[in-house]
Design a protein around this motif. Sequence first.
Motif, short mmCIF file in Angstrom:
data_model
loop_
_atom_site.label_atom_id
_atom_site.label_comp_id
_atom_site.label_asym_id
_atom_site.label_seq_id
_atom_site.Cartn_x
_atom_site.Cartn_y
_atom_site.Cartn_z
N ALA A 86 57.59 26.21 46.29
CA ALA A 86 56.87 25.79 45.08
C ALA A 86 55.75 26.76 44.77
CB ALA A 86 56.33 24.38 45.26
N ALA A 87 55.03 27.20 45.80
CA ALA A 87 53.94 28.14 45.60
C ALA A 87 54.45 29.47 45.08
CB ALA A 87 53.18 28.35 46.92
N LYS A 88 55.57 29.94 45.63
CA LYS A 88 56.11 31.24 45.20
C LYS A 88 56.54 31.20 43.74
CE LYS A 88 57.69 32.28 49.86
NZ LYS A 88 58.87 32.34 50.76
N ASP A 89 57.10 30.08 43.32
CA ASP A 89 57.50 29.95 41.91
C ASP A 89 56.28 30.01 41.00
OD1 ASP A 89 60.14 29.74 42.66
OD2 ASP A 89 60.23 27.55 42.48
N MET A 90 55.23 29.26 41.37
CA MET A 90 54.02 29.27 40.56
C MET A 90 53.35 30.64 40.59
SD MET A 90 50.61 26.86 40.81
CE MET A 90 51.54 25.37 40.39
N LEU A 91 53.34 31.26 41.75
CA LEU A 91 52.74 32.58 41.88
C LEU A 91 53.44 33.59 40.97
CD1 LEU A 91 50.85 34.63 43.28
CD2 LEU A 91 52.64 34.87 45.04
N GLN A 92 54.78 33.58 40.97
CA GLN A 92 55.51 34.54 40.15
C GLN A 92 55.20 34.34 38.67
OE1 GLN A 92 56.80 37.74 39.60
NE2 GLN A 92 57.40 37.15 41.67
N SER A 93 55.06 33.09 38.25
CA SER A 93 54.70 32.82 36.86
C SER A 93 53.33 33.41 36.53
CB SER A 93 54.70 31.31 36.59
OG SER A 93 56.00 30.78 36.75
N ARG A 94 52.38 33.26 37.45
CA ARG A 94 51.05 33.78 37.22
C ARG A 94 51.04 35.31 37.21
NH1 ARG A 94 46.35 30.89 40.58
NH2 ARG A 94 45.28 32.60 39.48
N LEU A 95 51.75 35.91 38.13
CA LEU A 95 51.78 37.37 38.18
C LEU A 95 52.41 37.95 36.92
CD1 LEU A 95 52.82 37.94 41.91
CD2 LEU A 95 50.54 38.20 40.92
N GLN A 96 53.48 37.34 36.47
CA GLN A 96 54.15 37.83 35.26
C GLN A 96 53.28 37.64 34.02
OE1 GLN A 96 57.93 35.78 35.29
NE2 GLN A 96 58.79 37.11 36.87
N ALA A 97 52.40 36.63 34.07
CA ALA A 97 51.50 36.37 32.94
C ALA A 97 50.21 37.19 33.02
CB ALA A 97 51.17 34.88 32.88
N GLY A 98 50.10 38.03 34.06
CA GLY A 98 48.89 38.82 34.22
C GLY A 98 47.69 38.02 34.67
N ASP A 99 47.94 36.92 35.40
CA ASP A 99 46.89 36.03 35.88
C ASP A 99 46.96 35.91 37.41
OD1 ASP A 99 44.85 34.08 36.00
OD2 ASP A 99 46.33 32.46 35.79
N PRO A 100 46.78 37.00 38.14
CA PRO A 100 46.94 36.93 39.60
C PRO A 100 45.77 36.22 40.25
CG PRO A 100 46.10 39.07 39.00
CD PRO A 100 46.39 38.36 37.70
N PRO A 101 46.01 35.55 41.38
CA PRO A 101 44.88 35.12 42.21
C PRO A 101 44.26 36.35 42.85
CG PRO A 101 46.95 34.78 43.37
CD PRO A 101 47.31 35.26 42.00
N ASP A 102 43.14 36.16 43.52
CA ASP A 102 42.47 37.30 44.16
C ASP A 102 43.23 37.80 45.38
OD1 ASP A 102 40.19 37.38 42.38
OD2 ASP A 102 39.57 35.50 43.33
N THR A 103 43.89 36.91 46.07
CA THR A 103 44.75 37.26 47.19
C THR A 103 45.76 36.14 47.35
OG1 THR A 103 44.85 37.86 49.55
CG2 THR A 103 43.22 36.22 48.91
N PHE A 104 46.95 36.46 47.82
CA PHE A 104 47.92 35.41 48.05
C PHE A 104 48.64 35.61 49.38
CE2 PHE A 104 50.31 38.47 45.36
CZ PHE A 104 51.48 38.66 46.09
N GLN A 105 49.01 34.47 49.95
CA GLN A 105 49.77 34.45 51.19
C GLN A 105 51.21 34.88 50.93
OE1 GLN A 105 50.42 30.49 52.53
NE2 GLN A 105 51.60 31.06 54.34
N ALA A 106 51.74 35.68 51.82
CA ALA A 106 53.16 36.04 51.79
C ALA A 106 53.59 36.31 53.21
CB ALA A 106 53.40 37.27 50.91
N HIS A 107 54.88 36.22 53.45
CA HIS A 107 55.38 36.58 54.77
C HIS A 107 55.50 38.09 54.87
CE1 HIS A 107 57.12 32.33 54.72
NE2 HIS A 107 56.26 32.36 55.73
#
Length: 431
Positions: A86-107
């Motif tokens: 769920a987080a990855k889906d929301m993250l991708q939407s934000r990144l594509q919209a040019g609204d990144p968080p300051d840092t994000f968790q990833a494996h």
Amino acid sequence: MIKRRYVLALPGAVAAAGTLAACGGDDNGGSGGSGGGGGGDSVEVFTWWAQGSEKAGLDALVEVFNEQHPDVEFVNGAVAGGAGSAAKDMLQSRLQAGDPPDTFQAHAGAELNDYIDAGQITDVANLFDEFGLRDAFPDSLVERLTVDDAIYSIPSNIHRSNVVWGSTKALTDAGIDTATPPASLDEFLEQLETLKSAGVTALSVGTTWTQVNLLEAVLMAELGAEVYSGLFDGSTGWDTPEVTAGLQKFEQMMSYTNTDRDGLDWPDATQQIIDGTAAYNVMGDWAVAAFEQAEQALGDDFVAFELPGKEKIFGFLADSFTLPEGAPHPDGAKAWLETIASTDGQLAFNLAKGSIPARTDVDTAEFSEYAQTAVTSFAEDAICSSIAHGAATSVAWLNAIADATSQFTTGATDLAGYQEALKAAADANQG
């Protein structure tokens, strides 16, 4: 240094520094939040650590962060659900919209490839040098993190994915000796049959991602490290007889699982072991914190061992944090990265979460009996990258494997169709 994008665990690879237990000492760290990009007054940290031991680990890390960087406000961007799906889906939407968080968790590993290829995360190799991490992390880990001379994330921990958790009471009541783990997959399957005959849920499992976690553990055990790792660089075909045999064992194991599995996540499946309503569960070692929180003791109340197979294998994954392109508070992000890389941050976080530190200079004397086995396994055993947790495959490839697995475990396809779908996923995503 690894030149290809699929960062694989090489067969027999071990931590160059030996065990992770060491003498401890002062934090290795640089100025962190003093970079030239500005925006150091706050940091939005985007994770899927929203419940259980994961949230406890995040809370412990935030406490250290607040001590190290009292002038930087921590903004919790956690999103719950599905091992991060769920987080990855929301993250991708934000990144594509040019609204990144300051840092994000990833494996750490191949999961980052999609973000790298899209230009969504930046190279943090300079922070590795600033924080002294090339000396603090095992060489084998730094190599896994390196892509074409760049490094795109800083790991906060190391987890083992292929652990079998067992209820001592359920196993003993069924006549199974808990003092000696099964020596092979076949012996483990025999125990599952014994447990089923005793009227207990033999193997608890949850929704699709937990089933992929089980699948990867079976493939590691059945194929061995070299052949398993070949699945991701093309040297092992997904249509080979060896893979067929592994999928057959996976099919057998799924026949011993709980019927309500698709409505459960990993904490629910683990709770069945804690409650003694199920005998075994295959899950990553973040589950150990749940047993400890329930005041259960290793050996007395539960058992833990890697899924047995051709050789002893450590199923590898690591949580890590990135510096997104266009992060609104880059100095805040650097401050967070400094904390998660520090000895104090890694000690507090991993004690709470059930993982082991990525740094070799963290004193692990306080860690649990189970964690000591993970430290030893990471130093001594063959290391295989996890599918379910982004070390072996890109996000797109993992999604294709998960879709195929869901189709198979819900009865929509047979084993031949499942194997064909897995091969098609590899053909479409290897490169």
